[in-house]
Design a protein around this motif. Structure first.
Motif, short mmCIF file in Angstrom:
data_model
loop_
_atom_site.label_atom_id
_atom_site.label_comp_id
_atom_site.label_asym_id
_atom_site.label_seq_id
_atom_site.Cartn_x
_atom_site.Cartn_y
_atom_site.Cartn_z
N THR A 14 0.68 -1.14 -0.09
CA THR A 14 0.07 0.02 -0.19
C THR A 14 0.76 1.29 0.01
O THR A 14 2.18 1.04 0.23
N ALA A 17 -2.05 6.78 0.49
CA ALA A 17 -3.54 7.19 -0.05
C ALA A 17 -4.23 5.65 -0.18
O ALA A 17 -5.33 5.52 0.22
N SER A 18 -3.65 4.60 -0.71
CA SER A 18 -4.37 3.35 -0.83
C SER A 18 -4.57 2.76 0.41
O SER A 18 -5.60 2.15 0.45
N VAL A 20 -5.26 4.12 3.16
CA VAL A 20 -6.59 4.90 3.87
C VAL A 20 -7.74 4.43 3.34
O VAL A 20 -8.90 4.04 3.82
N GLU A 21 -7.58 4.34 1.89
CA GLU A 21 -8.72 3.73 0.94
C GLU A 21 -9.20 2.53 1.67
O GLU A 21 -10.36 1.95 1.59
N LEU A 22 -8.24 1.63 1.59
CA LEU A 22 -8.50 0.16 2.00
C LEU A 22 -9.37 0.20 3.49
O LEU A 22 -9.94 -0.48 3.71
N ARG A 24 -10.66 2.30 4.98
CA ARG A 24 -12.06 2.93 4.82
C ARG A 24 -13.17 2.00 4.42
O ARG A 24 -14.13 1.97 5.10
N GLY A 25 -12.72 1.15 3.39
CA GLY A 25 -13.51 0.22 2.94
C GLY A 25 -13.67 -0.88 3.74
O GLY A 25 -15.16 -1.36 4.13
N TYR A 47 2.06 4.00 7.91
CA TYR A 47 0.77 4.31 7.66
C TYR A 47 -0.38 3.89 8.97
O TYR A 47 -1.49 4.16 8.82
N ALA A 54 -8.40 6.70 9.83
CA ALA A 54 -9.56 6.08 8.99
C ALA A 54 -10.61 5.20 9.54
O ALA A 54 -11.59 4.99 9.23
N SER A 240 -7.51 -6.28 -0.58
CA SER A 240 -8.70 -5.82 -1.40
C SER A 240 -9.94 -5.77 -0.11
O SER A 240 -10.02 -7.00 0.37
N ALA A 241 -10.44 -4.49 0.09
CA ALA A 241 -11.61 -4.64 0.93
C ALA A 241 -12.73 -5.64 0.74
O ALA A 241 -13.00 -6.22 1.56
#
Ligand SMILES: O=C[C@H](O)COP(=O)(O)O
Length: 257
Positions: A14, A17-18, A20-22, A24-25, A47, A54, A240-241
């Motif tokens: 990761t 950015a990716s 945090v997105e993961l 969040r998902g 991170y 997140a 992958s979420a």
């Protein structure tokens, strides 16, 4: 009845950015309310803070992938248990096979890290597992016994309450080869018997023992459904979420009986 834990070990993957997105998902899809399943993600050290933010307001816990046993000082590149607690970690993964076999960690070093973490109240996910050569030579149980005895040296039954064991056969990690449910169950039952012999029946019965090694949504329910398997330590599929939450859903189904 033991709770189920599904933990995602992101390893060295990761970006900020990716990640945090993961996170969040995962936070958005993790079961709210009483599901009997706990969920944890372990991002890379840089991170931890943005991922913690997140995860705010969700049930998802934060873990680290390593810790050092000294409290502070001239240990360039290392991260202490206090630092992990300071940024909101609930747990730390120790003795992972990549740290044992790629980075040369010994049972003695792992044990010092285990004791330092437990002394500060940080939950330990202690990984054990045999190489393919060990399995083929019939040494699986002997290797597990050695790693358990080494990693848990001088850890008493009270401190053990803050330990989770992860059985990860090295030949099944990141290879797409999963231990069969029978192979996993047999190793987990052996680990539980080791705990009963070394500690007591209560310690053995209450210990969460996770399986790790190519766990995916498609095989998670059968693996976690084994009597002595109490969850999963997930590598690749935790990136992958959708896949990770598929494993969480499978665990929730097992918990619901
Ligand atoms: O910590 C996780 C394990 O090493 C499993 O990794 P994997 O799911 O990519 O096989």
């Amino acid at each position: 009845m033991r709770r189920i834990l599904v933990a995602g070990n992101w390893k060295m993957n990761t970006t900020a950015a990716s990640g945090v997105e993961l996170a969040r998902g995962v936070a958005a899809g993790a079961p709210a309310g009483e599901s009997g399943v706990d969920v944890l993600v372990a991002p890379p050290f840089p991170y931890l803070v943005p991922v913690k933010e997140a995860l705010q307001g969700s049930v998802v816990q934060l873990g680290a992938q390593n810790a050092y046993f000294e409290e502070s000082g001239a240990f360039t590149g290392e991260v202490s248990v206090d630092m992990l607690l300071d940024v909101g970690c609930n747990a730390v993964i120790l003795g992972h096979s990549e740290r044992r076999h790629v980075l040369g960690e010994t049972d003695e070093v792992i044990n010092r890290k285990v004791k330092a973490s437990l002394a500060k109240g940080l939950q330990v996910i202690l990984c054990v597992g045999e190489l393919l050569d060990d399995r083929e030579a019939g040494r699986t149980e002997a290797i597990l016994d050695e790693q358990m005895a080494g990693g848990l040296a001088d850890v008493d039954a009270e401190a053990l309450k803050n330990v989770v064991i992860a059985y990860e056969p090295v030949w099944a990690i990141g290879t797409g080869k999963t231990a069969s449910p029978d192979q996993a169950e047999s190793a987990h039952a052996h680990l539980r018997k080791w705990l009963a012999d070394r500690y007591n029946a209560e310690s053995a019965d209450s210990m969460q023992i996770l399986y790790g090694g190519s766990v995916k949504p498609a095989n998670a329910k059968e693996l976690i459904g084994q009597d002595n398997v109490d969850g999963a330590l997930v590598g690749g599929a935790s990136l992958s979420a959708e896949n990770f939450l598929g494993i969480v859903t499978a665990a929730t189904e097992v918990a619901a009986g």
